[in-house]
Scaffold this motif. Structure first.
Motif, PDB file in Angstrom:
ATOM      1  N   ILE A   1       0.841  -1.206   0.000  1.00 50.62           N
ATOM      2  CA  ILE A   1       0.000   0.000   0.000  1.00 50.62           C
ATOM      3  C   ILE A   1       0.872   1.250   0.000  1.00 50.62           C
ATOM      4  O   ILE A   1       0.574   2.246  -0.694  1.00 50.62           O
ATOM      5  CB  ILE A   1      -0.953  -0.028   1.205  1.00 50.62           C
ATOM      6  CG1 ILE A   1      -1.975  -1.172   1.051  1.00 50.62           C
ATOM      7  CG2 ILE A   1      -1.674   1.297   1.373  1.00 50.62           C
ATOM      8  CD1 ILE A   1      -2.903  -1.318   2.239  1.00 50.62           C
ATOM      9  N   LEU A   2       1.982   1.247   0.764  1.00 52.94           N
ATOM     10  CA  LEU A   2       2.854   2.417   0.804  1.00 52.94           C
ATOM     11  C   LEU A   2       3.511   2.666  -0.554  1.00 52.94           C
ATOM     12  O   LEU A   2       3.652   3.825  -1.000  1.00 52.94           O
ATOM     13  CB  LEU A   2       3.914   2.248   1.886  1.00 52.94           C
ATOM     14  CG  LEU A   2       3.601   2.944   3.233  1.00 52.94           C
ATOM     15  CD1 LEU A   2       2.359   2.281   3.863  1.00 52.94           C
ATOM     16  CD2 LEU A   2       4.792   2.841   4.192  1.00 52.94           C
ATOM     17  N   ARG A   3       3.924   1.593  -1.241  1.00 55.10           N
ATOM     18  CA  ARG A   3       4.521   1.794  -2.570  1.00 55.10           C
ATOM     19  C   ARG A   3       3.490   2.370  -3.541  1.00 55.10           C
ATOM     20  O   ARG A   3       3.783   3.256  -4.352  1.00 55.10           O
ATOM     21  CB  ARG A   3       5.066   0.457  -3.075  1.00 55.10           C
ATOM     22  CG  ARG A   3       6.243  -0.079  -2.277  1.00 55.10           C
ATOM     23  CD  ARG A   3       6.882  -1.258  -2.991  1.00 55.10           C
ATOM     24  NE  ARG A   3       7.933  -1.843  -2.187  1.00 55.10           N
ATOM     25  CZ  ARG A   3       7.780  -2.936  -1.427  1.00 55.10           C
ATOM     26  NH1 ARG A   3       6.590  -3.539  -1.382  1.00 55.10           N
ATOM     27  NH2 ARG A   3       8.789  -3.416  -0.725  1.00 55.10           N
TER      28      ARG A   3
ATOM     29  N   SER B   1       0.963   4.206  -2.716  1.00 58.67           N
ATOM     30  CA  SER B   1       0.690   5.589  -2.305  1.00 58.67           C
ATOM     31  C   SER B   1       1.775   6.536  -2.813  1.00 58.67           C
ATOM     32  O   SER B   1       1.499   7.699  -3.174  1.00 58.67           O
ATOM     33  CB  SER B   1       0.573   5.667  -0.786  1.00 58.67           C
ATOM     34  OG  SER B   1      -0.521   4.903  -0.329  1.00 58.67           O
TER      35      SER B   1
ATOM     36  N   SER C   1      -3.517  10.511  -0.364  1.00 63.55           N
ATOM     37  CA  SER C   1      -2.678   9.320  -0.574  1.00 63.55           C
ATOM     38  C   SER C   1      -1.573   9.240   0.466  1.00 63.55           C
ATOM     39  O   SER C   1      -1.270   8.158   0.989  1.00 63.55           O
ATOM     40  CB  SER C   1      -2.091   9.356  -1.990  1.00 63.55           C
ATOM     41  OG  SER C   1      -1.257  10.490  -2.162  1.00 63.55           O
TER      42      SER C   1
ATOM     43  N   ARG D   1      -3.167   8.407   3.950  1.00 65.48           N
ATOM     44  CA  ARG D   1      -3.563   6.992   3.969  1.00 65.48           C
ATOM     45  C   ARG D   1      -2.352   6.085   4.166  1.00 65.48           C
ATOM     46  O   ARG D   1      -2.388   5.122   4.942  1.00 65.48           O
ATOM     47  CB  ARG D   1      -4.267   6.678   2.644  1.00 65.48           C
ATOM     48  CG  ARG D   1      -4.529   5.201   2.386  1.00 65.48           C
ATOM     49  CD  ARG D   1      -5.490   4.627   3.361  1.00 65.48           C
ATOM     50  NE  ARG D   1      -5.800   3.244   3.006  1.00 65.48           N
ATOM     51  CZ  ARG D   1      -6.339   2.380   3.828  1.00 65.48           C
ATOM     52  NH1 ARG D   1      -6.636   2.754   5.067  1.00 65.48           N
ATOM     53  NH2 ARG D   1      -6.596   1.162   3.438  1.00 65.48           N
ATOM     54  N   ALA D   2      -1.246   6.394   3.474  1.00 63.85           N
ATOM     55  CA  ALA D   2      -0.033   5.583   3.627  1.00 63.85           C
ATOM     56  C   ALA D   2       0.496   5.657   5.052  1.00 63.85           C
ATOM     57  O   ALA D   2       0.931   4.658   5.635  1.00 63.85           O
ATOM     58  CB  ALA D   2       1.024   6.045   2.625  1.00 63.85           C
TER      59      ALA D   2
ATOM     60  N   VAL E   1       6.808   9.041   4.119  1.00 66.67           N
ATOM     61  CA  VAL E   1       6.303   7.756   3.629  1.00 66.67           C
ATOM     62  C   VAL E   1       7.464   6.798   3.362  1.00 66.67           C
ATOM     63  O   VAL E   1       7.422   5.607   3.698  1.00 66.67           O
ATOM     64  CB  VAL E   1       5.430   7.954   2.384  1.00 66.67           C
ATOM     65  CG1 VAL E   1       4.981   6.614   1.818  1.00 66.67           C
ATOM     66  CG2 VAL E   1       4.221   8.814   2.707  1.00 66.67           C
TER      67      VAL E   1
ATOM     68  N   LEU F   1       8.250   3.282   5.099  1.00 66.62           N
ATOM     69  CA  LEU F   1       8.426   2.063   4.316  1.00 66.62           C
ATOM     70  C   LEU F   1       9.707   1.325   4.686  1.00 66.62           C
ATOM     71  O   LEU F   1       9.763   0.086   4.717  1.00 66.62           O
ATOM     72  CB  LEU F   1       8.417   2.430   2.823  1.00 66.62           C
ATOM     73  CG  LEU F   1       8.585   1.260   1.831  1.00 66.62           C
ATOM     74  CD1 LEU F   1       7.442   0.265   1.983  1.00 66.62           C
ATOM     75  CD2 LEU F   1       8.653   1.795   0.395  1.00 66.62           C
TER      76      LEU F   1
END
Length: 557
Positions: free
Chosen positions: A460-462, A464, A483, A486-487, A550, A554
């Motif tokens: 999901i992070l990638r 975003s 985005s 959310r991440a 982000v 990650l």
């Protein structure tokens, strides 16, 4: 003052002297004949209220040969007096017998009873046949390990008493296994009124051991009351020294398998006396007698040129003292055939001699024709291993390329020389390893759910990061903030083990220590401001710093 002290001291001594328990006993009759019933009465006077008696007959230990049982007690809960009654039967030998000291336990006190003496004399007139009595019937000889010994307790009524019931049989048999086979059975007519209890003993080791049997029989007569001289119930006690030995080794046959007793062969029977060749018939041998029938090992019968013999089946009838040996016979040849002889050795404990039991064969007429001649190949044990075997005259030579029963039409070869055998084994082993690895992997993932959660969060992070870069190029600030927020929520929830929707700026700071709080506030206001405050002004956001957060999150996942 001194005089008053002396009076108090004297009164205290008097009270102390009167505080002793007084215990007296009486045996009726005072002198008994051998085997005569008697009554023992113990009278207690105490300085305290005794309360109810507790297991008044448990601690008394009568001497060898004497039967003694609690028959009644008179104890009031508000009294300091008690009367305990025992019924007993004197030993069969005259002399003086001492009942050792014992304790009588009441609710509030334990009373000690001094030793009690009973005199047994042959000079006392006593008619044993007038009263009920118990007798132990067991052979008087040396027993042998593994032997089955049958015994009984005869409870015989007398001229003035009748035996109506029995209860409370207790046994203690060292080096023996004891089984009660019949309880409260009527006596044979020739023995008169009464009942009997039968049992079986099996010695398990050699030596001298003691057999102890105790019980109570309920009697009924004329003008009986609970405290009469005869009593309503009468105990019995037997103690016997038994000698056990091993069967003698001298003269023991090689085929003796543990049969001890007196046996006889009743003959053999067949289910069909005129079978055909190959037709199974049942051969039954009947063995009778007394002894360890249930411990006999079934004699083995080997197959022969005339008979094929299947394993034996056996059955025993305890009530008839019989043992059946059943065999299944299959005749091979036609004609008049004799059934196989059944033989085994036994040991008679009465004569102390070994004997041989044999069931004589009977004649069976077999009809039909003999089967085709079977190929027989003989081998010389002393011949070299690589020497070709000679075939018997008239027999076909063995075919080296016979077809396999599994793959018809293909020559049978050794498994080691078959490529299909090795390739199939390699495939099966590989499949087994793959399945095993899959099971272990799934089990590990089920035990560690955080692995799956963090893997999902990374994906999901990638996504975003890609969506945020696209929104930034398009100049859509709200899409960019949504985005990124959310991440941050998904990644923080994966690190903290919480729900994604519940993550706030403070939770993101816990997951990313040192994160810029104004930047987080601007991201969350711009992403979710319309949900809670419609028309809220857009906050400025540093896009590079937001994407850096982000990427940092990650890296932690």
């Amino acid at each position: 003052m001194r005089r008053l002290f002396s009076l108090c001291f004297a009164l205290l001594l008097g009270l102390t002297a009167g505080a002793e328990d007084r215990v007296s006993w009486e045996i009726t009759p005072r002198v008994t004949a051998p085997g005569q019933p008697f009554r023992l009465q113990i009278i207690i006077e105490s300085d305290v209220i005794l309360g109810g008696a507790q297991q008044a007959g448990k601690e008394i230990r009568p001497p060898r040969g004497m039967a003694l049982r609690l028959s009644g007690q008179i104890v009031r809960s508000d009294s300091n007096e008690a009367t305990i009654n025992y019924s007993g039967v004197a030993p069969d030998q005259e002399g003086e017998y001492i009942i050792p000291a014992f304790n009588l336990r009441f609710a509030r006190k334990v009373i000690a009873v001094e030793p009690i003496k009973l005199t047994v004399s042959n000079s006392v007139a006593y008619r044993r046949t007038a009263q009920a009595r118990a007798e132990l019937v067991i052979p008087d000889r040396t027993f042998y390990v593994g032997e089955l010994i049958r015994g009984s307790i005869l409870m015989r009524g007398g001229e003035e008493e009748a035996v109506v019931a029995s209860f409370g049989l207790e046994s203690m048999a060292e080096s023996f296994s004891l089984t009660v086979t019949g309880d409260r059975q009527p006596l044979p007519e020739e023995l008169g009124q009464g009942m009997q209890t039968t049992f079986e003993l099996t010695p398990i080791r050699e030596g001298v051991s003691e057999l102890a049997l105790n019980g109570t029989m309920l009697i009924q007569g004329v003008a009986l009351n609970p405290f009469s001289n005869s009593g309503r119930d009468r105990p019995f006690a037997f103690r016997r020294k038994l000698t056990v030995a091993h069967v003698p080794e001298r003269g023991r046959p090689a085929d003796w398998s543990g049969a001890i007793g007196t046996f006889a062969s009743e003959g053999v029977q067949v289910s069909k006396d005129k079978p055909e060749v190959g037709e199974p018939i049942r051969l039954r041998a009947i063995l009778t007698g007394t002894g360890n029938l249930d411990r006999l090992i079934t004699p083995e019968l080997p197959s022969s040129e005339q008979w094929d013999i299947l394993p034996a089946q056996e059955r025993r009838r305890s009530s008839e003292a019989q043992r059946f040996f059943a065999y299944t016979l299959v005749p091979r040849l036609p004609g008049k055939l004799l059934t196989p002889a059944i033989r085994f050795s036994t040991f008679d404990p009465l004569t102390k001699q070994y004997s041989r039991i044999e069931f004589k064969p009977i004649e069976v007429i077999v009809t039909g024709t003999a089967p085709a001649k079977v190929d027989l190949i003989t081998a010389d044990p002393a011949a070299p291993a690589d020497l070709k075997q000679k075939t018997v005259t008239g027999l076909a030579a063995p075919e080296p390329r016979r077809t396999s029963a599994l793959f018809l039409g293909a020559p049978s070869t050794a498994l080691a020389a078959s490529p299909a055998f090795w390739s199939g084994n390699v495939f099966l082993v590989t499949l087994l390893l793959v399945l095993t690895a899959g099971v272990f992997t799934l089990g590990y993932l089920a035990a560690h759910p955080e692995i799956r959660i963090r893997r999902r969060a990374r994906s999901i992070l990638r996504a975003s990061l890609v969506a945020g870069a696209t929104a930034r190029r398009q100049g859509d600030g709200r899409a960019f903030a949504l985005s990124v927020a959310r991440a941050l929520q998904v990644g923080s929830a994966a690190l903290l083990g919480a729900e994604e929707a519940a993550m706030t700026q403070s939770d993101v700071e816990r997951a990313l220590p040192g994160a810029d709080r104004p930047l987080l506030d601007s991201l969350f206001i711009r992403a979710y401001g319309e949900r809670f405050a419609a028309g809220a002004p857009d906050a400025t956001t540093d896009a590079d710093a937001a994407l850096a957060l982000v990427r940092r999150l990650l890296a932690l996942l």
